[in-house]
Design an enzyme around this catalytic site. Sequence first.
Site, PDB file in Angstrom:
ATOM      1  N   ASN A  12      56.621  39.648  61.850  1.00 31.29           N
ATOM      2  CA  ASN A  12      55.788  38.471  62.104  1.00 31.29           C
ATOM      3  C   ASN A  12      56.681  37.251  62.342  1.00 31.29           C
ATOM      4  OD1 ASN A  12      54.083  36.119  61.776  1.00 31.29           O
ATOM      5  ND2 ASN A  12      52.578  37.463  60.813  1.00 31.29           N
TER       6      ASN A  12
ATOM      7  N   VAL B 260      56.235  34.152  62.086  1.00 32.04           N
ATOM      8  CA  VAL B 260      56.133  33.057  61.127  1.00 32.04           C
ATOM      9  C   VAL B 260      56.382  33.525  59.697  1.00 32.04           C
ATOM     10  CG1 VAL B 260      54.559  31.730  62.578  1.00 32.04           C
ATOM     11  CG2 VAL B 260      53.620  33.306  60.880  1.00 32.04           C
ATOM     12  N   GLU B 261      56.803  34.763  59.534  1.00 35.76           N
ATOM     13  CA  GLU B 261      57.140  35.249  58.200  1.00 35.76           C
ATOM     14  C   GLU B 261      58.623  35.622  58.142  1.00 35.76           C
ATOM     15  OE1 GLU B 261      54.118  37.561  56.057  1.00 35.76           O
ATOM     16  OE2 GLU B 261      52.856  37.341  57.836  1.00 35.76           O
ATOM     17  N   MET B 262      58.971  36.895  58.327  1.00 35.88           N
ATOM     18  CA  MET B 262      60.376  37.294  58.223  1.00 35.88           C
ATOM     19  C   MET B 262      61.076  37.290  59.586  1.00 35.88           C
ATOM     20  SD  MET B 262      59.595  40.172  55.332  1.00 35.88           S
ATOM     21  CE  MET B 262      61.221  40.516  54.688  1.00 35.88           C
TER      22      MET B 262
ATOM     23  N   ALA C 257      60.605  32.495  57.173  1.00 34.95           N
ATOM     24  CA  ALA C 257      62.067  32.448  57.258  1.00 34.95           C
ATOM     25  C   ALA C 257      62.542  31.334  58.180  1.00 34.95           C
ATOM     26  CB  ALA C 257      62.596  33.793  57.745  1.00 34.95           C
TER      27      ALA C 257
END
Length: 339
Positions: free
Chosen positions: A149, A151-153, A108
């Site tokens: 996370n 580096v994700e959401m 994201a």
Amino acid sequence: MISTERVKNIALAGIIATTASMATSVMAETSATDKQSLRQQSKAMFGTLPDTMPGSDNDTAILIELGEKLYMDPRLSVNDTQSCNSCHLIGSDKTGTGVDNLATSPGAIKGKGGDRNSPTVWNAGFQVAQFWDGRAEDLKAQAKGPILNPVEMAMPSEQAVEEKIGGIEEYQVAFKQAFGSEDAVTYDNLAHAIAAFERTLISQDRFDEFMNGDDNALNDQELAGLQTFISTGCVACHSGKTLGGHMYQKLGMVNAYPHQEDLGRHKVTGNEADKMVFKVPMLRDISRAAPYFHDGSIETLDQAIKDMAWYQLGRKFDQQQVDDIAAFLKALDHQPTSL
């Protein structure tokens, strides 16, 4: 004293030898007479996918509907740009590949991305554990990870998720209906609902049709590929209903894998024996899930077959073997009967 890894390799070599011997006789019978022997062999080694997934006994239609809505909702990310479906594409018609077909997925936050290939969500709940390193025990535990996370959401906390989703009126109603209480918007319930939806993602393919008795489900090359898949030892790791996903194995068991920056399960357990050990990927629907391996470094199915033969079996497949196995694996493609 023999090391644990050495014992595992000896045992696996025995399995490969046994399956090769069994498959040789099956091949002879199949080419000379009919397909029944190969069918029985396949049912014993693999088996068909059941209609329901483990843990789904108490999944209601209302709970599944809520889980699907959450799965598709980018508001679960910090900046409303990323949903579960962004990396594990299913779509409203349930025909998506279950992956984003990228080597690694963007997160994201602009400029950040994951360091592993996003595995398919199709049939995921049949596996021994979730993620490439098995760090989540089930679908519910897995669903909790990417949302927080960075580096994700990239949501900052469980509480932040609860406040954001709990402030949306449609979710206030939907959670109450699904869980039967006024204060049902919790992070645990959110993950529970997403897992319920994911438990409905069971693929359908021609290989099961063959094992269920349809002699015309697989063509001659696909049958030859199945025979080769068994006789060369691929089945030693890729067995069971999903042809993988039920065990861990060292990547580079015979010949070393060239990229060893990611040590796999070792990051979870700290055990030396777990260096370069990953969960064996499922092969159902595999031809739609490129690129391949945990790092997404291999772009084509043919190359993945060649590389696995070399790294895991110490064999160099000829092109006919590769073509035949690829044809068989494509018969594992998800083919929904209705939308």
